[in-house]
Scaffold this active site. Structure first.
Site, PDB file in Angstrom:
ATOM      1  N   ASP A 130      -8.539  -0.950 -25.521  1.00 27.57           N
ATOM      2  CA  ASP A 130      -8.864  -1.066 -24.089  1.00 27.57           C
ATOM      3  C   ASP A 130      -9.293   0.270 -23.501  1.00 27.57           C
ATOM      4  O   ASP A 130      -8.945   1.321 -23.992  1.00 27.57           O
ATOM      5  CB  ASP A 130      -7.602  -1.497 -23.316  1.00 27.57           C
ATOM      6  N   ARG A 175      -1.049  -9.952 -20.652  1.00 27.32           N
ATOM      7  CA  ARG A 175      -1.958  -9.818 -21.785  1.00 27.32           C
ATOM      8  C   ARG A 175      -1.397  -8.889 -22.860  1.00 27.32           C
ATOM      9  O   ARG A 175      -1.841  -8.910 -24.003  1.00 27.32           O
ATOM     10  CB  ARG A 175      -3.332  -9.338 -21.352  1.00 27.32           C
ATOM     11  N   PRO A 183       0.813  -1.220   0.000  1.00 29.45           N
ATOM     12  CA  PRO A 183       0.000   0.000   0.000  1.00 29.45           C
ATOM     13  C   PRO A 183       0.850   1.274   0.000  1.00 29.45           C
ATOM     14  O   PRO A 183       0.365   2.352  -0.301  1.00 29.45           O
ATOM     15  CB  PRO A 183      -0.812  -0.107   1.308  1.00 29.45           C
ATOM     16  N   GLU A 202       2.634  -7.817   8.403  1.00 30.04           N
ATOM     17  CA  GLU A 202       2.693  -6.347   8.361  1.00 30.04           C
ATOM     18  C   GLU A 202       3.661  -5.872   7.286  1.00 30.04           C
ATOM     19  O   GLU A 202       3.877  -4.672   7.141  1.00 30.04           O
ATOM     20  CB  GLU A 202       3.126  -5.804   9.726  1.00 30.04           C
TER      21      GLU A 202
HETATM   22  N1  LIG Z   1      -2.618  -1.965  -2.319  1.00 30.45           N
HETATM   23  C1  LIG Z   1      -1.720  -2.921  -2.604  1.00 30.45           C
HETATM   24  O1  LIG Z   1      -1.160  -2.995  -3.698  1.00 30.45           O
HETATM   25  C2  LIG Z   1      -1.403  -3.924  -1.536  1.00 30.45           C
HETATM   26  C3  LIG Z   1      -0.254  -4.693  -1.579  1.00 30.45           C
HETATM   27  C4  LIG Z   1       0.012  -5.613  -0.558  1.00 30.45           C
HETATM   28  C5  LIG Z   1      -0.913  -5.731   0.467  1.00 30.45           C
HETATM   29  N2  LIG Z   1      -0.720  -6.589   1.515  1.00 30.45           N
HETATM   30  C6  LIG Z   1       0.590  -7.122   1.853  1.00 30.45           C
HETATM   31  C7  LIG Z   1       1.349  -6.036   2.561  1.00 30.45           C
HETATM   32  C8  LIG Z   1       0.801  -5.424   3.669  1.00 30.45           C
HETATM   33  C9  LIG Z   1       1.512  -4.405   4.318  1.00 30.45           C
HETATM   34  C10 LIG Z   1       2.755  -3.991   3.828  1.00 30.45           C
HETATM   35  C11 LIG Z   1       3.270  -4.615   2.696  1.00 30.45           C
HETATM   36  C12 LIG Z   1       2.578  -5.635   2.058  1.00 30.45           C
HETATM   37  N3  LIG Z   1      -2.037  -4.989   0.486  1.00 30.45           N
HETATM   38  C13 LIG Z   1      -2.281  -4.087  -0.488  1.00 30.45           C
END
Ligand SMILES: NC(=O)c1ccc(NCc2ccccc2)nc1
Length: 246
Positions: free
Chosen positions: A169, A154, A89, A116
């Site tokens: 697309d 793709r 994230p 985490e």
């Molecule tokens: N929004 C995304 O692209 C995304 C990617 C991974 C994820 N979860 C694994 C994770 C959690 C916390 C820190 C690093 C990785 N959640 C959302």
């Protein structure tokens, strides 16, 4: 193109890449997806891959060593250097533009975090790019990796036949896609816009561009502000807006 995925759930990732257009691209050897499980590279007899977070707080963090060993094994498996992407994230938002750039690379590696996340020291030394598929938290990076494999896979030459061409697309030219209609022409839910039945390809193309411009204006004005419109497109959008207002 080769995609290596480092994940505690390799089967999940492999299954996502085994179906549909991407599965066929693999069969045609347009794409190769390999997986590496850090648990196979953990050095202690408990095969541990995570530990509690220094400084306290809930949740676990993935440790350096198993990931580093998995990444090393990944690198040794093929001569081509891999562009290493961490899905989180905290990454830069994934866009179609970035997908198109990644699709041109010979090899990428996707690092999937769980818990985490991953020890920051590993990220600092081994990761070239951090990407996010959207502003939400998943239980692991595997779904984000599957999104990248699909979006990039793709686009490999030969993956889509003409009927599926990527050029038309949504987002292919920075606009949302126009409406689409399948048979029958008459349905309880309504009819198909007459222009699409006219056989007048210029009129159809004009209608489709007008719909794409209008939809983008209505639903994603942010995309429109990033795009310079030529005179023809501006006139079409004005026409759409006048009709929309009336
Ligand atoms: N929004 C995304 O692209 C995304 C990617 C991974 C994820 N979860 C694994 C994770 C959690 C916390 C820190 C690093 C990785 N959640 C959302």
């Amino acid at each position: 193109m080769r995609i290596d995925v480092v994940s505690l759930f390799p089967d999940f990732v492999r299954q996502c890449a085994a179906v549909g257009v991407v599965g066929r691209a693999q069969q045609r050897e347009l794409l190769q997806v390999e997986t590496w499980n850090p648990r196979d590279y953990s050095s202690d007899r408990h095969r541990s891959v995570d530990s509690s977070s220094y400084g306290g707080g809930p949740g676990m963090v993935m440790m350096i060593e198993p990931l580093r060993a998995a990444l090393a094994a990944m690198r040794d498996a093929a001569p081509e250097p891999a562009h290493v992407i961490y899905l989180s994230p905290q990454g830069a938002r994934l866009t179609q533009g970035r997908v198109e750039a990644l699709a041109k690379l010979p090899r990428i590696a996707l690092l999937c975090g769980r818990y985490e996340g991953v020890d920051e020291r590993l990220l600092a030394h081994e990761v070239d790019e951090e990407l996010s598929i959207g502003d939400y938290v998943l239980s692991g990076g595997e779904l984000a990796a599957a999104v990248i494999i699909d979006a990039v896979g793709r686009l490999q030459d030969g993956a889509l036949n003409d009927a599926q061409s990527a050029e038309q697309d949504s987002f292919s030219d920075g606009l949302l896609d126009c409406p689409h209609y399948a048979r029958p022409v008459q349905d309880a839910l309504g009819t198909v816009p007459a222009v699409l039945l006219s056989g007048d390809h210029a009129a159809i193309a004009r209608w489709r561009l007008k719909q794409s411009l209008g939809r983008t204006w209505l639903r994603r004005p942010d995309l429109l502000s990033q795009r310079v419109l030529d005179a023809k497109s501006r006139a079409l959008l004005d026409e759409f807006r006048r009709e929309h207002a009336s």
